[in-house]
Design a protein around this motif. Sequence first.
Motif, PDB file in Angstrom:
ATOM      1  N   ARG A 301       0.842  -1.212   0.000  1.00  0.00           N
ATOM      2  CA  ARG A 301       0.000   0.000   0.000  1.00  0.00           C
ATOM      3  C   ARG A 301       0.869   1.251   0.000  1.00  0.00           C
ATOM      4  NH1 ARG A 301      -3.136  -3.651   2.977  1.00  0.00           N
ATOM      5  NH2 ARG A 301      -5.297  -3.803   2.206  1.00  0.00           N
ATOM      6  N   GLU A 302       1.945   1.205   0.777  1.00  0.00           N
ATOM      7  CA  GLU A 302       2.883   2.336   0.850  1.00  0.00           C
ATOM      8  C   GLU A 302       3.519   2.588  -0.531  1.00  0.00           C
ATOM      9  OE1 GLU A 302       3.776   5.309   2.719  1.00  0.00           O
ATOM     10  OE2 GLU A 302       2.423   3.961   3.754  1.00  0.00           O
ATOM     11  N   ARG A 303       3.988   1.499  -1.158  1.00  0.00           N
ATOM     12  CA  ARG A 303       4.662   1.635  -2.458  1.00  0.00           C
ATOM     13  C   ARG A 303       3.696   2.132  -3.536  1.00  0.00           C
ATOM     14  NH1 ARG A 303       5.955  -3.939  -3.297  1.00  0.00           N
ATOM     15  NH2 ARG A 303       6.766  -3.404  -5.357  1.00  0.00           N
ATOM     16  N   LEU A 304       2.452   1.682  -3.473  1.00  0.00           N
ATOM     17  CA  LEU A 304       1.473   2.080  -4.502  1.00  0.00           C
ATOM     18  C   LEU A 304       1.107   3.555  -4.397  1.00  0.00           C
ATOM     19  CD1 LEU A 304      -0.862  -1.046  -4.656  1.00  0.00           C
ATOM     20  CD2 LEU A 304       0.489  -0.107  -6.551  1.00  0.00           C
ATOM     21  N   LEU A 324      -0.294 -11.683  -4.732  1.00  0.00           N
ATOM     22  CA  LEU A 324       0.817 -10.736  -4.823  1.00  0.00           C
ATOM     23  C   LEU A 324       0.611  -9.768  -5.986  1.00  0.00           C
ATOM     24  CD1 LEU A 324       3.570 -13.467  -4.504  1.00  0.00           C
ATOM     25  CD2 LEU A 324       2.922 -11.896  -2.693  1.00  0.00           C
ATOM     26  N   VAL A 325       1.155  -8.555  -5.847  1.00  0.00           N
ATOM     27  CA  VAL A 325       1.051  -7.535  -6.901  1.00  0.00           C
ATOM     28  C   VAL A 325       2.459  -7.075  -7.265  1.00  0.00           C
ATOM     29  CG1 VAL A 325       0.044  -5.298  -7.531  1.00  0.00           C
ATOM     30  CG2 VAL A 325      -1.089  -6.729  -5.815  1.00  0.00           C
ATOM     31  N   ASP A 326       2.782  -7.084  -8.555  1.00  0.00           N
ATOM     32  CA  ASP A 326       4.045  -6.488  -9.016  1.00  0.00           C
ATOM     33  C   ASP A 326       3.687  -5.438 -10.050  1.00  0.00           C
ATOM     34  OD1 ASP A 326       6.772  -6.084  -9.034  1.00  0.00           O
ATOM     35  OD2 ASP A 326       7.121  -7.508 -10.657  1.00  0.00           O
ATOM     36  N   PHE A 327       4.405  -4.321 -10.061  1.00  0.00           N
ATOM     37  CA  PHE A 327       4.007  -3.235 -10.954  1.00  0.00           C
ATOM     38  C   PHE A 327       5.211  -2.407 -11.390  1.00  0.00           C
ATOM     39  CE2 PHE A 327       3.753  -1.821  -6.574  1.00  0.00           C
ATOM     40  CZ  PHE A 327       4.373  -0.577  -6.586  1.00  0.00           C
ATOM     41  N   ASP A 328       5.024  -1.693 -12.501  1.00  0.00           N
ATOM     42  CA  ASP A 328       5.950  -0.648 -12.902  1.00  0.00           C
ATOM     43  C   ASP A 328       5.088   0.541 -13.325  1.00  0.00           C
ATOM     44  OD1 ASP A 328       4.981  -1.226 -15.454  1.00  0.00           O
ATOM     45  OD2 ASP A 328       6.752  -2.389 -16.028  1.00  0.00           O
ATOM     46  N   TYR A 332       0.632  -3.635 -14.231  1.00  0.00           N
ATOM     47  CA  TYR A 332       0.884  -4.498 -13.070  1.00  0.00           C
ATOM     48  C   TYR A 332       0.462  -5.920 -13.384  1.00  0.00           C
ATOM     49  CZ  TYR A 332      -4.178  -3.936 -12.055  1.00  0.00           C
ATOM     50  OH  TYR A 332      -5.548  -3.933 -12.127  1.00  0.00           O
ATOM     51  N   LEU A 333       0.951  -6.839 -12.550  1.00  0.00           N
ATOM     52  CA  LEU A 333       0.479  -8.219 -12.635  1.00  0.00           C
ATOM     53  C   LEU A 333       0.094  -8.686 -11.242  1.00  0.00           C
ATOM     54  CD1 LEU A 333       2.788 -10.360 -11.423  1.00  0.00           C
ATOM     55  CD2 LEU A 333       3.904  -9.886 -13.570  1.00  0.00           C
ATOM     56  N   LEU A 334      -0.805  -9.666 -11.209  1.00  0.00           N
ATOM     57  CA  LEU A 334      -1.254 -10.292  -9.971  1.00  0.00           C
ATOM     58  C   LEU A 334      -0.863 -11.756 -10.045  1.00  0.00           C
ATOM     59  CD1 LEU A 334      -4.827  -8.731 -10.113  1.00  0.00           C
ATOM     60  CD2 LEU A 334      -2.927  -7.926  -8.714  1.00  0.00           C
ATOM     61  N   GLN A 335      -0.326 -12.310  -8.970  1.00  0.00           N
ATOM     62  CA  GLN A 335       0.119 -13.706  -9.020  1.00  0.00           C
ATOM     63  C   GLN A 335       0.011 -14.357  -7.651  1.00  0.00           C
ATOM     64  OE1 GLN A 335       4.764 -12.245  -8.792  1.00  0.00           O
ATOM     65  NE2 GLN A 335       4.352 -13.896 -10.201  1.00  0.00           N
ATOM     66  N   ILE A 336      -0.106 -15.685  -7.682  1.00  0.00           N
ATOM     67  CA  ILE A 336      -0.101 -16.468  -6.437  1.00  0.00           C
ATOM     68  C   ILE A 336       0.464 -17.841  -6.786  1.00  0.00           C
ATOM     69  CG2 ILE A 336      -2.450 -17.385  -6.735  1.00  0.00           C
ATOM     70  CD1 ILE A 336      -2.766 -17.028  -3.638  1.00  0.00           C
ATOM     71  N   ASN A 364       8.106  -9.235  -6.372  1.00  0.00           N
ATOM     72  CA  ASN A 364       7.523 -10.128  -5.366  1.00  0.00           C
ATOM     73  C   ASN A 364       8.472 -11.233  -4.926  1.00  0.00           C
ATOM     74  OD1 ASN A 364       4.994  -8.927  -5.286  1.00  0.00           O
ATOM     75  ND2 ASN A 364       4.340 -10.008  -7.130  1.00  0.00           N
ATOM     76  N   PHE A 365       9.602 -11.385  -5.618  1.00  0.00           N
ATOM     77  CA  PHE A 365      10.452 -12.537  -5.334  1.00  0.00           C
ATOM     78  C   PHE A 365      10.867 -12.572  -3.864  1.00  0.00           C
ATOM     79  CE2 PHE A 365      12.310 -13.656  -9.801  1.00  0.00           C
ATOM     80  CZ  PHE A 365      11.020 -13.830 -10.264  1.00  0.00           C
ATOM     81  N   LYS A 366      11.191 -11.380  -3.321  1.00  0.00           N
ATOM     82  CA  LYS A 366      11.659 -11.374  -1.935  1.00  0.00           C
ATOM     83  C   LYS A 366      10.562 -11.868  -0.988  1.00  0.00           C
ATOM     84  CE  LYS A 366      14.047  -8.780   1.532  1.00  0.00           C
ATOM     85  NZ  LYS A 366      14.734  -7.588   1.996  1.00  0.00           N
TER      86      LYS A 366
END
Length: 382
Positions: A301-304, A324-328, A332-336, A364-366
């Motif tokens: 939420r902070e990053r967004l 999970l959410v990854d974005f630039d 963005y993409l959503l994955q689980i 999201n890798f971390k």
Amino acid sequence: MTTYTDKGPKPDSGRFVCFDHVTFWVGNAKQAASHYCARMGFEPFAYKGLETGSRHVASHAVKQNKIVFVFQSMLEPHKPEDMGKHLVKHGDGVKDVAFQVEDLDAIVKRAKDRGAVVKKEPWEESDEHGSVRMAMVQTYGDTTHTFIDRANYNGLFLPGYKKPMFEDPLLSKLPKGGLNFIDHIVGNQPDQDMVSVAEWYERNLMFHRFWSVDDSQIHTDYSSLRSIVVTNYEETIKMPINEPANGKRKSQIQEYVDYYGGAGVQHIAMNTDDIISAVTNLQARGQHFLQVPKRYYDNLRERLKHSKVDVKENLDTLEKLRILVDFDDNGYLLQIFTKNMQDRPTLFLEVIQRHNHQGFGAGNFKSLFEAIEYDQAERGNL
């Protein structure tokens, strides 16, 4: 993280169309197929076994939209010998990733001329619905790629397969899986093997690099990885190639290599256009997913707040489902990720939805590693 725009020269003949199907070698194909149907939303699709005249191998194919998985088991104690050895060494896992192709002969000749090991020269199989031409090459570890030309075939799946012998009355009562097609298939390599494997695809199949990440970008205290994604000219087949990098303890890539007994397919990502419904339904079917810690969502939420991207889905819902959410700046993409699909900590599955974002979840890798490391610690393997 690097994205590559140079596709290299367009192959003058032969074309890779898409993923055709994935073949698993397992101890009990009937039960494995049933599990993927019950938990992941597949449906029985085609069968080959003693009743259809297949004397040595039973094959249960399951399907969900454009995704086809084939589970195969040996029917006799010592035949086929290579299947028995594969199962003892690797456990249940992916043996073959098949690609649909056009101009099979050109693809095989070029791969051979460039040094690929051809396991089976082009052959043809036929039944009353026409004929299919195929060839098989060796890729990383004991994994193979079968090239399939279906131009002259209009049967159910492949020659020799019949409709499933039974209908499962449970499946119609369960909510739909909602998975559409294979997005990418990831192969894990022992340390220092990633580059040579990526170069194999570039040289022999004329794939090109699409995306990569190294361990300076992707690491926790325990795990780190390097990854190169290769793809065909049309970018319809994406194959990330991972290797572990040294960390304080055993990374999850190294855990895979140890338990699988070498290189192999680590996970299969399946694309959906509604990940919230898909994951809600798959959880209702009893599928277990990795649980990222709550702090991931506080951080997200902070990053967004500082991002140009507007995530349309409700963040509270994504948090509840642990998606999970990854974005630039562009999308963005959503994955689980599921937990392991068998007792050995080897193969798992991914569900992914893309919104103008062609990456692989590097952001999201971390968090993913931390969740996997929690599971690793439970297994005593961290």
